[in-house]
Scaffold this active site. Structure first.
Site: not given
Length: 221
Positions: A111, A209
Site C-alpha cells: 500500500e 466499463c
C-alpha cells in the site's frame, strides 16, 4: 544472397553483445527496487507475500511493512482479499521503515500509495545500502490519475510489473482501473481520493466499463 549473409552476421553480433552485457555483473552496488502495481483485486498483496516467502527460503532476512491506514482485514499483516496473510509492521511513518529495513536484506512495502513523499527518500537510502526493496501499490486512483508517490517510485524502479484484474462488468481479464462505488453508484470525480474500503466500495474495471461522472473531457491534441 551476399547482403542477406551480411545482415545475418550483424544480427548475430548484436545478439552476442546483448547476451554478454546481460550476463556480466553490474558494477553498481545499489539495491534493486521492484514494483508490483495495478488496480484493486489484481493480486498485488499476494505477490508481495510470495516475494517474502521466496526471500526467506533463500535465507535472506526480510522486513515487511504496510501502511497503517489499511486495517480492513488485519492491523499486523499483509492480507489478501482471499484472507491469505503474512506478518508485517503497520506504520504511517517512512522513518520506521528505514530503521528496521537497514537490518534486513529485503524490504517489502505494501500500500505504498498512502505514504508521504518521505518514503521516496527512505527507499533511496535503503537501495544505497544495497537492500532490495519490493513495493506494492495502486498506480492509479479511482479518478484514473497517478496515486500519491507511486508514479515517482515507478520512474525510479529497476522493474515494474503491471498486474491486471478481472473486470466485474464485462468479465475481461484486462481490468487496469479501480471503480469506486458510493451506495452502489459510481463516485463523482470531485470526491476525495483516499477512502479505504473493501469489496462493497471498490471493484476492478476495464477502461471501457470504468465510469467517472464529472470527469473533465480529454484534452484534444
Amino acid at each position: 544472397m551476399k547482403i542477406k549473409n551480411i545482415l545475418l552476421t550483424i544480427a548475430l553480433s548484436l545478439l552476442s553483445i546483448s547476451h554478454l552485457s546481460a550476463s556480466q555483473p553490474c558494477c553498481s552496488t545499489e539495491g534493486h527496487l521492484n514494483i508490483h502495481a495495478g488496480p484493486m483485486f489484481a493480486g498485488k498483496s499476494t505477490t508481495l507475500i510470495r516475494e517474502k516467502e521466496e526471500a526467506i527460503k533463500k535465507g535472506e532476512k526480510v522486513a515487511a511493512f504496510k501502511h497503517a491506514w489499511d486495517d480492513r482485514y488485519s492491523k499486523t499483516a499483509i492480507t489478501t482479499h482471499n484472507n491469505e496473510s503474512s506478518s508485517a509492521v503497520a506504520t504511517k511513518n517512512p522513518t520506521d521503515i528505514l530503521k528496521e529495513g537497514m537490518e534486513a536484506d529485503v524490504v517489502i512495502i505494501d500500500e505504498a500509495q498512502f505514504y508521504d513523499p518521505n518514503l521516496v527518500r527512505v527507499i533511496a537510502k535503503l537501495r544505497a545500502a544495497g537492500k532490495r526493496v519490493v513495493v506494492g501499490g495502486l498506480d492509479q486512483d479511482f479518478k484514473r490519475e497517478g496515486f500519491g508517490i507511486m508514479p515517482e517510485l515507478m520512474a525510479q524502479a529497476t522493474t515494474v510489473t503491471k498486474l491486471t484484474a478481472t473486470c466485474t462488468v464485462c468479465g475481461c481479464k484486462r481490468a487496469t482501473l479501480t471503480q469506486r462505488l458510493v451506495n452502489g453508484n459510481p463516485a463523482e470525480y470531485t470526491d476525495p481520493v483516499v477512502m479505504v474500503g473493501a469489496e462493497e466500495m471498490y471493484e476492478p474495471r476495464c477502461p471501457k466499463c470504468h465510469n467517472l461522472p464529472g470527469a473533465p473531457e480529454p484534452v484534444e491534441r
